[in-house]
Every structure is written in C-alpha cells, then in structure tokens.
Design a protein around this motif. Structure first.
Motif, PDB file in Angstrom:
ATOM      1  N   PRO A   1      53.253  44.004 128.563  1.00  0.00           N
ATOM      2  CA  PRO A   1      52.542  44.825 129.542  1.00  0.00           C
ATOM      3  C   PRO A   1      52.903  44.432 130.973  1.00  0.00           C
ATOM      4  CG  PRO A   1      51.058  44.168 127.807  1.00  0.00           C
ATOM      5  CD  PRO A   1      52.331  43.416 127.575  1.00  0.00           C
ATOM      6  N   GLY A   2      53.264  45.414 131.767  1.00  0.00           N
ATOM      7  CA  GLY A   2      53.583  45.171 133.160  1.00  0.00           C
ATOM      8  C   GLY A   2      54.947  44.570 133.413  1.00  0.00           C
ATOM      9  N   LYS A   3      55.735  44.427 132.351  1.00  0.00           N
ATOM     10  CA  LYS A   3      57.061  43.821 132.502  1.00  0.00           C
ATOM     11  C   LYS A   3      58.144  44.786 132.034  1.00  0.00           C
ATOM     12  CE  LYS A   3      55.648  38.993 132.087  1.00  0.00           C
ATOM     13  NZ  LYS A   3      55.918  37.692 131.413  1.00  0.00           N
ATOM     14  N   GLN A   4      59.375  44.496 132.466  1.00  0.00           N
ATOM     15  CA  GLN A   4      60.501  45.310 132.035  1.00  0.00           C
ATOM     16  C   GLN A   4      60.903  44.954 130.606  1.00  0.00           C
ATOM     17  OE1 GLN A   4      63.597  44.742 135.009  1.00  0.00           O
ATOM     18  NE2 GLN A   4      62.928  46.568 136.107  1.00  0.00           N
ATOM     19  N   ARG A   5      61.517  45.907 129.952  1.00  0.00           N
ATOM     20  CA  ARG A   5      62.042  45.651 128.622  1.00  0.00           C
ATOM     21  C   ARG A   5      63.191  44.638 128.741  1.00  0.00           C
ATOM     22  NH1 ARG A   5      63.114  50.674 124.643  1.00  0.00           N
ATOM     23  NH2 ARG A   5      60.986  51.040 125.424  1.00  0.00           N
ATOM     24  N   GLU A   6      63.203  43.665 127.839  1.00  0.00           N
ATOM     25  CA  GLU A   6      64.228  42.633 127.893  1.00  0.00           C
ATOM     26  C   GLU A   6      64.881  42.456 126.531  1.00  0.00           C
ATOM     27  OE1 GLU A   6      62.635  38.775 128.804  1.00  0.00           O
ATOM     28  OE2 GLU A   6      61.180  38.816 127.168  1.00  0.00           O
ATOM     29  N   LEU A   7      66.153  42.051 126.568  1.00  0.00           N
ATOM     30  CA  LEU A   7      66.884  41.772 125.354  1.00  0.00           C
ATOM     31  C   LEU A   7      66.432  40.446 124.776  1.00  0.00           C
ATOM     32  CD1 LEU A   7      69.216  42.345 123.350  1.00  0.00           C
ATOM     33  CD2 LEU A   7      70.738  41.195 124.972  1.00  0.00           C
ATOM     34  N   VAL A   8      66.108  40.458 123.488  1.00  0.00           N
ATOM     35  CA  VAL A   8      65.686  39.242 122.798  1.00  0.00           C
ATOM     36  C   VAL A   8      66.842  38.648 122.014  1.00  0.00           C
ATOM     37  CG1 VAL A   8      64.154  38.301 121.028  1.00  0.00           C
ATOM     38  CG2 VAL A   8      63.297  40.042 122.626  1.00  0.00           C
ATOM     39  N   ALA A   9      67.492  39.480 121.207  1.00  0.00           N
ATOM     40  CA  ALA A   9      68.598  39.009 120.369  1.00  0.00           C
ATOM     41  C   ALA A   9      69.493  40.190 120.044  1.00  0.00           C
ATOM     42  CB  ALA A   9      68.075  38.358 119.090  1.00  0.00           C
ATOM     43  N   ARG A  10      70.760  39.869 119.765  1.00  0.00           N
ATOM     44  CA  ARG A  10      71.718  40.920 119.502  1.00  0.00           C
ATOM     45  C   ARG A  10      72.724  40.396 118.482  1.00  0.00           C
ATOM     46  NH1 ARG A  10      74.147  42.275 124.880  1.00  0.00           N
ATOM     47  NH2 ARG A  10      75.314  40.339 124.561  1.00  0.00           N
ATOM     48  N   ILE A  11      73.180  41.272 117.609  1.00  0.00           N
ATOM     49  CA  ILE A  11      74.208  40.900 116.646  1.00  0.00           C
ATOM     50  C   ILE A  11      75.266  41.995 116.617  1.00  0.00           C
ATOM     51  CG2 ILE A  11      72.860  41.864 114.704  1.00  0.00           C
ATOM     52  CD1 ILE A  11      74.085  39.581 112.978  1.00  0.00           C
ATOM     53  N   ARG A  12      76.496  41.599 116.778  1.00  0.00           N
ATOM     54  CA  ARG A  12      77.584  42.563 116.818  1.00  0.00           C
ATOM     55  C   ARG A  12      77.949  42.996 115.406  1.00  0.00           C
ATOM     56  NH1 ARG A  12      79.028  43.347 121.848  1.00  0.00           N
ATOM     57  NH2 ARG A  12      78.791  41.703 123.407  1.00  0.00           N
ATOM     58  N   SER A  13      78.967  43.840 115.313  1.00  0.00           N
ATOM     59  CA  SER A  13      79.320  44.420 114.027  1.00  0.00           C
ATOM     60  C   SER A  13      79.750  43.356 113.027  1.00  0.00           C
ATOM     61  CB  SER A  13      80.424  45.460 114.190  1.00  0.00           C
ATOM     62  OG  SER A  13      81.573  44.874 114.779  1.00  0.00           O
ATOM     63  N   GLY A  14      80.204  42.227 113.513  1.00  0.00           N
ATOM     64  CA  GLY A  14      80.500  41.113 112.633  1.00  0.00           C
ATOM     65  C   GLY A  14      79.288  40.224 112.512  1.00  0.00           C
ATOM     66  N   THR A  15      79.414  38.998 112.922  1.00  0.00           N
ATOM     67  CA  THR A  15      78.276  38.080 112.858  1.00  0.00           C
ATOM     68  C   THR A  15      77.976  37.418 114.196  1.00  0.00           C
ATOM     69  OG1 THR A  15      79.738  36.304 112.146  1.00  0.00           O
ATOM     70  CG2 THR A  15      78.646  37.569 110.412  1.00  0.00           C
ATOM     71  N   THR A  16      78.677  37.819 115.244  1.00  0.00           N
ATOM     72  CA  THR A  16      78.439  37.222 116.550  1.00  0.00           C
ATOM     73  C   THR A  16      77.049  37.557 117.041  1.00  0.00           C
ATOM     74  OG1 THR A  16      80.785  37.446 117.092  1.00  0.00           O
ATOM     75  CG2 THR A  16      79.263  37.058 118.916  1.00  0.00           C
ATOM     76  N   THR A  17      76.312  36.545 117.432  1.00  0.00           N
ATOM     77  CA  THR A  17      74.939  36.746 117.875  1.00  0.00           C
ATOM     78  C   THR A  17      74.735  36.251 119.301  1.00  0.00           C
ATOM     79  OG1 THR A  17      74.294  34.604 116.937  1.00  0.00           O
ATOM     80  CG2 THR A  17      73.969  36.562 115.559  1.00  0.00           C
ATOM     81  N   TYR A  18      73.695  36.795 119.909  1.00  0.00           N
ATOM     82  CA  TYR A  18      73.263  36.366 121.250  1.00  0.00           C
ATOM     83  C   TYR A  18      71.756  36.267 121.222  1.00  0.00           C
ATOM     84  CZ  TYR A  18      71.513  36.870 125.958  1.00  0.00           C
ATOM     85  OH  TYR A  18      70.791  36.693 127.113  1.00  0.00           O
ATOM     86  N   TYR A  19      71.233  35.243 121.889  1.00  0.00           N
ATOM     87  CA  TYR A  19      69.787  35.080 122.002  1.00  0.00           C
ATOM     88  C   TYR A  19      69.399  34.816 123.452  1.00  0.00           C
ATOM     89  CZ  TYR A  19      69.908  34.465 116.941  1.00  0.00           C
ATOM     90  OH  TYR A  19      70.102  34.647 115.598  1.00  0.00           O
ATOM     91  N   ALA A  20      68.286  35.380 123.844  1.00  0.00           N
ATOM     92  CA  ALA A  20      67.725  35.033 125.143  1.00  0.00           C
ATOM     93  C   ALA A  20      67.327  33.561 125.125  1.00  0.00           C
ATOM     94  CB  ALA A  20      66.509  35.904 125.432  1.00  0.00           C
ATOM     95  N   ASP A  21      67.433  32.918 126.253  1.00  0.00           N
ATOM     96  CA  ASP A  21      67.103  31.488 126.324  1.00  0.00           C
ATOM     97  C   ASP A  21      65.685  31.212 125.836  1.00  0.00           C
ATOM     98  OD1 ASP A  21      68.967  30.783 129.392  1.00  0.00           O
ATOM     99  OD2 ASP A  21      69.593  30.839 127.293  1.00  0.00           O
ATOM    100  N   SER A  22      64.797  32.140 126.084  1.00  0.00           N
ATOM    101  CA  SER A  22      63.385  31.930 125.753  1.00  0.00           C
ATOM    102  C   SER A  22      63.112  31.888 124.256  1.00  0.00           C
ATOM    103  CB  SER A  22      62.528  33.018 126.398  1.00  0.00           C
ATOM    104  OG  SER A  22      62.947  34.295 125.953  1.00  0.00           O
ATOM    105  N   VAL A  23      64.061  32.360 123.444  1.00  0.00           N
ATOM    106  CA  VAL A  23      63.825  32.406 121.994  1.00  0.00           C
ATOM    107  C   VAL A  23      64.834  31.579 121.210  1.00  0.00           C
ATOM    108  CG1 VAL A  23      62.833  34.700 122.260  1.00  0.00           C
ATOM    109  CG2 VAL A  23      65.207  34.463 121.490  1.00  0.00           C
ATOM    110  N   LYS A  24      65.814  30.997 121.872  1.00  0.00           N
ATOM    111  CA  LYS A  24      66.825  30.200 121.179  1.00  0.00           C
ATOM    112  C   LYS A  24      66.184  29.089 120.369  1.00  0.00           C
ATOM    113  CE  LYS A  24      70.910  30.823 124.091  1.00  0.00           C
ATOM    114  NZ  LYS A  24      71.798  30.196 125.093  1.00  0.00           N
ATOM    115  N   GLY A  25      66.636  28.953 119.144  1.00  0.00           N
ATOM    116  CA  GLY A  25      66.106  27.915 118.275  1.00  0.00           C
ATOM    117  C   GLY A  25      64.846  28.319 117.534  1.00  0.00           C
ATOM    118  N   ARG A  26      64.259  29.438 117.915  1.00  0.00           N
ATOM    119  CA  ARG A  26      63.025  29.899 117.264  1.00  0.00           C
ATOM    120  C   ARG A  26      63.221  31.218 116.515  1.00  0.00           C
ATOM    121  NH1 ARG A  26      58.760  31.317 120.243  1.00  0.00           N
ATOM    122  NH2 ARG A  26      59.968  31.963 122.065  1.00  0.00           N
ATOM    123  N   PHE A  27      64.065  32.088 117.060  1.00  0.00           N
ATOM    124  CA  PHE A  27      64.280  33.401 116.467  1.00  0.00           C
ATOM    125  C   PHE A  27      65.677  33.464 115.850  1.00  0.00           C
ATOM    126  CE2 PHE A  27      61.316  36.107 119.389  1.00  0.00           C
ATOM    127  CZ  PHE A  27      60.270  35.230 119.132  1.00  0.00           C
TER     128      PHE A  27
END
Length: 118
Positions: free
Chosen positions: A41-67
């Motif tokens: 609420p009151g915040k912009q939409r943000e990227l949490v995690a992403r996975i490419r067509s292979g297995t390459t992943t990206y995580y926001a710093d705030s969720v690394k190690g947890r998600f």
C-alpha cells in the motif's frame, strides 16, 4: 486469451512460509522470462524475483536467501517459495510473463495478497 492465475497467498506469522504459484495459459511459456512482483500500500510495484527461460535467476536484495523462484516448463507454471517472512513482505504479489525481448508480449496476473502479521 492469455491468463496468469496466482494462488497461495494468505495470512502468515513472521518467520513463517508461503508458496505462491502461477498457472498460465501462455503458448511458448518456456521462452518467457517469468517474474514475481509485489506492491505494498502506498508504494510502487517492485520486482521480487525473476527466472529466465533457462534457469538464470535474479532476486531483490530484500529477499535474497529467503525466497526461491522456480518454473516448470512442462506445466506452464512458476512458483515462489517464501521463507522467513517478515511484516515488510506484506503486499499484493503479481505474476508476470515477459516476452518483450522477442515480441511475445507482456502479461500480468490479477495478484494475490500476502499478509505477514503476528
């Protein structure tokens, strides 16, 4: 008509876990970069995690190690395993399919609410 349907949201206590799932009707699913975004609420939409067509992943710093994001190309699904949840993880979580790199379009689910509260 392309559909992305999220499920698995809910209310959980701090330190708990939830698993979000996104079922899609996308043709050529394996070619899409799949992502999970969230909007509090009151915040912009943000990227949490992403996975490419292979297995390459990206995580926001705030969720690394947890998600953990994963995909099943045979079932056209993507999941987000969320552990050690914190109150600041409270948001509406959205599934995204991004095929803009090859003119495949960009699609969103309707969102699922995650609330982390004692």
């Amino acid at each position: 008509q392309v559909q992305l349907v999220e499920s698995g949201g809910g209310l959980v206590q701090p330190g708990g876990s939830l698993r979000l799932s996104c079922a899609t009707s996308i043709s050529g699913f394996r070619l899409y970069t799949m992502g999970w975004y969230r909007q509090a609420p009151g915040k912009q939409r943000e990227l949490v995690a992403r996975i490419r067509s292979g297995t390459t992943t990206y995580y926001a710093d705030s969720v690394k190690g947890r998600f953990t994001i994963s995909r099943d190309n045979a079932k056209n699904t993507v999941a987000l395993q969320m552990n050690s949840l914190k109150p600041e993880d409270t948001a509406v979580y959205y599934c995204n399919a991004d095929g803009t790199g090859w003119s495949g379009g960009n699609f969103w689910g309707q969102g699922t609410q995650v609330t982390v509260s004692p």
